[in-house]
Design a protein around this motif. Structure first.
Motif, mmCIF file in Angstrom:
data_model
loop_
_atom_site.group_PDB
_atom_site.id
_atom_site.type_symbol
_atom_site.label_atom_id
_atom_site.label_comp_id
_atom_site.label_asym_id
_atom_site.label_seq_id
_atom_site.Cartn_x
_atom_site.Cartn_y
_atom_site.Cartn_z
ATOM 1 N N MET A 71 -15.843 -5.490 -55.779
ATOM 2 C CA MET A 71 -15.878 -6.636 -56.830
ATOM 3 C C MET A 71 -15.296 -6.615 -58.243
ATOM 4 S SD MET A 71 -19.540 -8.380 -57.521
ATOM 5 C CE MET A 71 -20.032 -9.022 -55.866
ATOM 6 N N LEU A 72 -15.329 -5.208 -58.547
ATOM 7 C CA LEU A 72 -14.824 -4.970 -59.977
ATOM 8 C C LEU A 72 -13.910 -3.777 -60.165
ATOM 9 C CD1 LEU A 72 -18.472 -5.774 -61.509
ATOM 10 C CD2 LEU A 72 -16.437 -7.277 -61.965
ATOM 11 N N GLY A 73 -13.726 -3.047 -59.255
ATOM 12 C CA GLY A 73 -13.010 -1.956 -59.359
ATOM 13 C C GLY A 73 -13.764 -0.698 -60.133
ATOM 14 N N ASP A 74 -15.149 -0.804 -59.991
ATOM 15 C CA ASP A 74 -15.999 0.108 -60.890
ATOM 16 C C ASP A 74 -16.221 1.257 -59.986
ATOM 17 O OD1 ASP A 74 -17.858 1.217 -62.369
ATOM 18 O OD2 ASP A 74 -19.389 -0.447 -61.941
ATOM 19 N N GLY A 75 -15.521 2.363 -60.220
ATOM 20 C CA GLY A 75 -15.840 3.457 -59.450
ATOM 21 C C GLY A 75 -14.545 4.534 -59.791
ATOM 22 N N VAL A 76 -14.678 5.693 -59.242
ATOM 23 C CA VAL A 76 -13.741 6.890 -59.429
ATOM 24 C C VAL A 76 -13.226 7.535 -57.968
ATOM 25 C CG1 VAL A 76 -14.344 7.362 -61.546
ATOM 26 C CG2 VAL A 76 -15.527 8.618 -59.726
ATOM 27 N N TRP A 77 -12.056 7.935 -57.922
ATOM 28 C CA TRP A 77 -11.766 8.627 -56.559
ATOM 29 C C TRP A 77 -10.880 9.791 -56.911
ATOM 30 C CZ3 TRP A 77 -6.406 8.746 -55.582
ATOM 31 C CH2 TRP A 77 -5.550 8.093 -56.488
ATOM 32 N N GLU A 78 -10.416 10.512 -55.706
ATOM 33 C CA GLU A 78 -9.594 11.823 -55.747
ATOM 34 C C GLU A 78 -8.767 11.576 -54.230
ATOM 35 O OE1 GLU A 78 -9.351 14.214 -57.619
ATOM 36 O OE2 GLU A 78 -10.606 13.061 -59.133
ATOM 37 N N GLY A 79 -7.581 11.825 -54.450
ATOM 38 C CA GLY A 79 -6.724 12.097 -53.280
ATOM 39 C C GLY A 79 -6.481 13.678 -52.962
ATOM 40 N N LEU A 80 -6.985 14.090 -51.905
ATOM 41 C CA LEU A 80 -7.128 15.429 -51.362
ATOM 42 C C LEU A 80 -5.966 15.853 -50.367
ATOM 43 C CD1 LEU A 80 -10.950 15.416 -51.202
ATOM 44 C CD2 LEU A 80 -9.619 16.396 -53.293
ATOM 45 N N ARG A 81 -5.507 17.204 -50.340
ATOM 46 C CA ARG A 81 -4.797 17.398 -49.310
ATOM 47 C C ARG A 81 -5.319 18.602 -48.406
ATOM 48 N NH1 ARG A 81 -1.041 14.948 -46.945
ATOM 49 N NH2 ARG A 81 0.063 16.827 -46.596
ATOM 50 N N VAL A 82 -5.342 18.772 -47.144
ATOM 51 C CA VAL A 82 -5.567 19.679 -46.292
ATOM 52 C C VAL A 82 -4.511 20.680 -45.821
ATOM 53 C CG1 VAL A 82 -6.971 20.270 -44.296
ATOM 54 C CG2 VAL A 82 -7.505 18.200 -45.451
ATOM 55 N N HIS A 83 -4.807 21.851 -45.938
ATOM 56 C CA HIS A 83 -3.675 22.956 -45.900
ATOM 57 C C HIS A 83 -4.347 24.105 -45.139
ATOM 58 C CE1 HIS A 83 -0.331 21.147 -48.204
ATOM 59 N NE2 HIS A 83 -1.233 20.977 -48.892
ATOM 60 N N GLU A 84 -3.956 24.508 -43.946
ATOM 61 C CA GLU A 84 -4.431 25.491 -43.038
ATOM 62 C C GLU A 84 -5.946 25.367 -42.805
ATOM 63 O OE1 GLU A 84 -3.305 29.229 -44.914
ATOM 64 O OE2 GLU A 84 -1.336 28.208 -45.514
ATOM 65 N N ASP B 156 -8.143 20.401 -38.274
ATOM 66 C CA ASP B 156 -8.332 21.837 -38.787
ATOM 67 C C ASP B 156 -7.100 22.478 -38.990
ATOM 68 O OD1 ASP B 156 -7.244 21.731 -36.157
ATOM 69 O OD2 ASP B 156 -8.716 23.287 -35.045
ATOM 70 N N GLY B 157 -6.083 21.819 -39.350
ATOM 71 C CA GLY B 157 -4.864 22.252 -39.637
ATOM 72 C C GLY B 157 -4.129 21.992 -41.089
ATOM 73 N N ASP B 158 -2.816 21.559 -40.815
ATOM 74 C CA ASP B 158 -1.987 20.921 -41.969
ATOM 75 C C ASP B 158 -1.924 19.390 -41.603
ATOM 76 O OD1 ASP B 158 -1.916 23.398 -43.156
ATOM 77 O OD2 ASP B 158 -0.070 23.820 -42.254
ATOM 78 N N GLY B 159 -1.318 18.763 -42.740
ATOM 79 C CA GLY B 159 -0.664 17.529 -42.446
ATOM 80 C C GLY B 159 -1.879 16.411 -42.656
ATOM 81 N N VAL B 160 -2.925 16.384 -43.382
ATOM 82 C CA VAL B 160 -3.875 15.724 -43.618
ATOM 83 C C VAL B 160 -4.255 15.322 -44.882
ATOM 84 C CG1 VAL B 160 -6.540 15.364 -43.238
ATOM 85 C CG2 VAL B 160 -5.199 16.484 -41.691
ATOM 86 N N PRO C 219 -10.158 10.148 -44.128
ATOM 87 C CA PRO C 219 -9.087 11.066 -43.769
ATOM 88 C C PRO C 219 -8.029 10.694 -42.909
ATOM 89 C CG PRO C 219 -11.035 11.396 -42.248
ATOM 90 C CD PRO C 219 -11.321 10.377 -43.162
ATOM 91 N N GLU C 220 -6.809 10.931 -43.210
ATOM 92 C CA GLU C 220 -5.872 10.337 -42.356
ATOM 93 C C GLU C 220 -4.725 11.891 -41.834
ATOM 94 O OE1 GLU C 220 -4.838 5.815 -42.834
ATOM 95 O OE2 GLU C 220 -4.459 7.047 -44.620
ATOM 96 N N TRP C 221 -4.100 11.583 -40.911
ATOM 97 C CA TRP C 221 -2.880 12.244 -40.529
ATOM 98 C C TRP C 221 -1.803 11.842 -41.208
ATOM 99 C CZ3 TRP C 221 -4.371 16.439 -37.766
ATOM 100 C CH2 TRP C 221 -5.501 16.510 -36.861
ATOM 101 N N LYS C 222 -1.552 12.478 -42.262
ATOM 102 C CA LYS C 222 -0.480 12.030 -43.244
ATOM 103 C C LYS C 222 0.168 13.076 -43.822
ATOM 104 C CE LYS C 222 -1.322 8.052 -45.509
ATOM 105 N NZ LYS C 222 -1.826 7.383 -46.584
ATOM 106 N N ASP C 223 1.372 13.383 -43.587
ATOM 107 C CA ASP C 223 2.143 14.402 -44.271
ATOM 108 C C ASP C 223 3.449 13.628 -44.803
ATOM 109 O OD1 ASP C 223 1.779 16.991 -44.779
ATOM 110 O OD2 ASP C 223 2.609 17.740 -42.848
ATOM 111 N N PRO C 224 3.783 14.335 -46.388
ATOM 112 C CA PRO C 224 5.153 13.588 -46.632
ATOM 113 C C PRO C 224 6.398 14.091 -45.809
ATOM 114 C CG PRO C 224 4.257 15.715 -48.059
ATOM 115 C CD PRO C 224 3.199 15.426 -47.079
ATOM 116 N N VAL C 225 7.162 12.937 -45.912
ATOM 117 C CA VAL C 225 8.355 13.424 -44.956
ATOM 118 C C VAL C 225 9.149 14.603 -45.477
ATOM 119 C CG1 VAL C 225 8.730 11.021 -43.985
ATOM 120 C CG2 VAL C 225 10.153 11.625 -46.207
#
Length: 305
Positions: free
Chosen positions: A41-54, A99-103, A134-140
């Protein structure tokens, strides 16, 4: 598929990914929040982007400190402890077999459900809404060497008494507007100035230049306190590389020896041109060195070394 530093290859596994909504797990099509939710409704919140390695979430303590600090700054009670949040994060990773990389994980917290469409937090009638995607997502792979093209936009990073740029809030319309302008100019990402005309940051990453063996980035007064930005400053200083947080202008950028961006998703990415001025045609030695040092620090963090 994302552009620039956020380019990634599509992965069919994401069609059936499991998402955590307030501690419950849902298949992607069933993961929903209320139309009365504060974030929608208002964009009222906070967030984080996280990477999974190993199998581990990189620099997690720093990310959670920023998340909880931001929530406290806007008088929002997340409702669970950092330890409980960590449990939720790893539980949904486990449910997806990640349980690995690319997340990549998007952790979002809003103030909760409102009784009516109105901005006053006193109409909130629920606990905070916590969503973990969580998504399977790795930079090219080419992101580490492809030369980015940036465009300086008219949209500025504002004063902290309007909306503090240090807050990683859901309200990102100024960055979206900057991104649109850069895209229409044919660039990969927008370079944004502060109210005084000095270089501040990019619309979704942080910006650095290299001049005569020194690494410069903005003063930090008008940009998010980026986790990767801070990490690059640390590893440069630890390696004896002169690094400065300071005001500098586009004239300094156009005359730089090298330039690069930093962000959680892609780490360090080289910049080849800004506003049509060529910085370099290939990744420079400083960027390559810092990329190596960053990957070493990343491995050290997730391995507990």
């Amino acid at each position: 598929m994302g552009k620039g530093t956020h380019s990634y290859a599509a992965d069919a596994r994401n069609d059936s990914v499991i998402i955590d909504v307030n501690g419950e797990h849902f298949a992607r099509p069933d993961a929903k929040v209320s139309v009365f939710d504060s974030g929608f409704m208002l964009g009222d919140g906070v967030w984080e982007g996280l990477r999974v390695h190993e199998g581990r979430i990189a620099f997690l303590s720093r990310h959670l400190e920023r998340l909880y600090r931001g929530a406290k700054a806007i008088a929002m009670d997340i409702g669970i402890s950092q330890e409980q949040m960590i449990d939720r994060l790893y539980a949904v990773l486990g449910a997806n077999g990640m349980d690995g990389d690319g997340v990549h994980i998007r952790l979002m917290v809003t103030r909760g459900i409102r009784s009516t469409p109105y901005q006053d937090p006193r109409v909130v009638i629920s606990t905070a809404t916590i969503v973990i995607i969580p998504e399977w997502k790795d930079p090219v792979p080419e992101t580490a060497t492809n030369m980015l093209n940036l465009f300086t936009v008219h949209v500025r990073r504002g004063y902290p008494d309007v909306q503090d740029p240090k807050l990683n809030s859901h309200s990102k319309l100024n960055c979206i507007t900057a991104c649109i302008q850069a895209t229409q100019a044919g660039a990969d990402e927008a370079l944004m100035l502060d109210p005084h005309g000095f270089v501040a940051t990019c619309n979704s990453t942080h910006f650095f230049i290299v001049k005569n063996g020194e690494v410069w980035t903005s003063s930090g007064d008008y940009c998010l306190d980026g986790i990767t930005r801070g990490m690059v400053i640390e590893i440069a200083r630890d390696a004896g590389i002169p690094v400065f947080e300071r005001n500098f202008s586009l004239i300094d950028v156009y005359g730089a020896n090298e330039a690069f961006t930093t962000g959680t998703f892609a780490g360090l990415a080289p910049v080849g041109a800004v506003d049509g001025r060529e910085i370099g045609t290939e990744r420079g030695p400083m960027v390559e060195r810092l990329q190596k040092l960053y990957l070493e620090r990343l491995h050290s963090d997730v391995s507990g070394a």
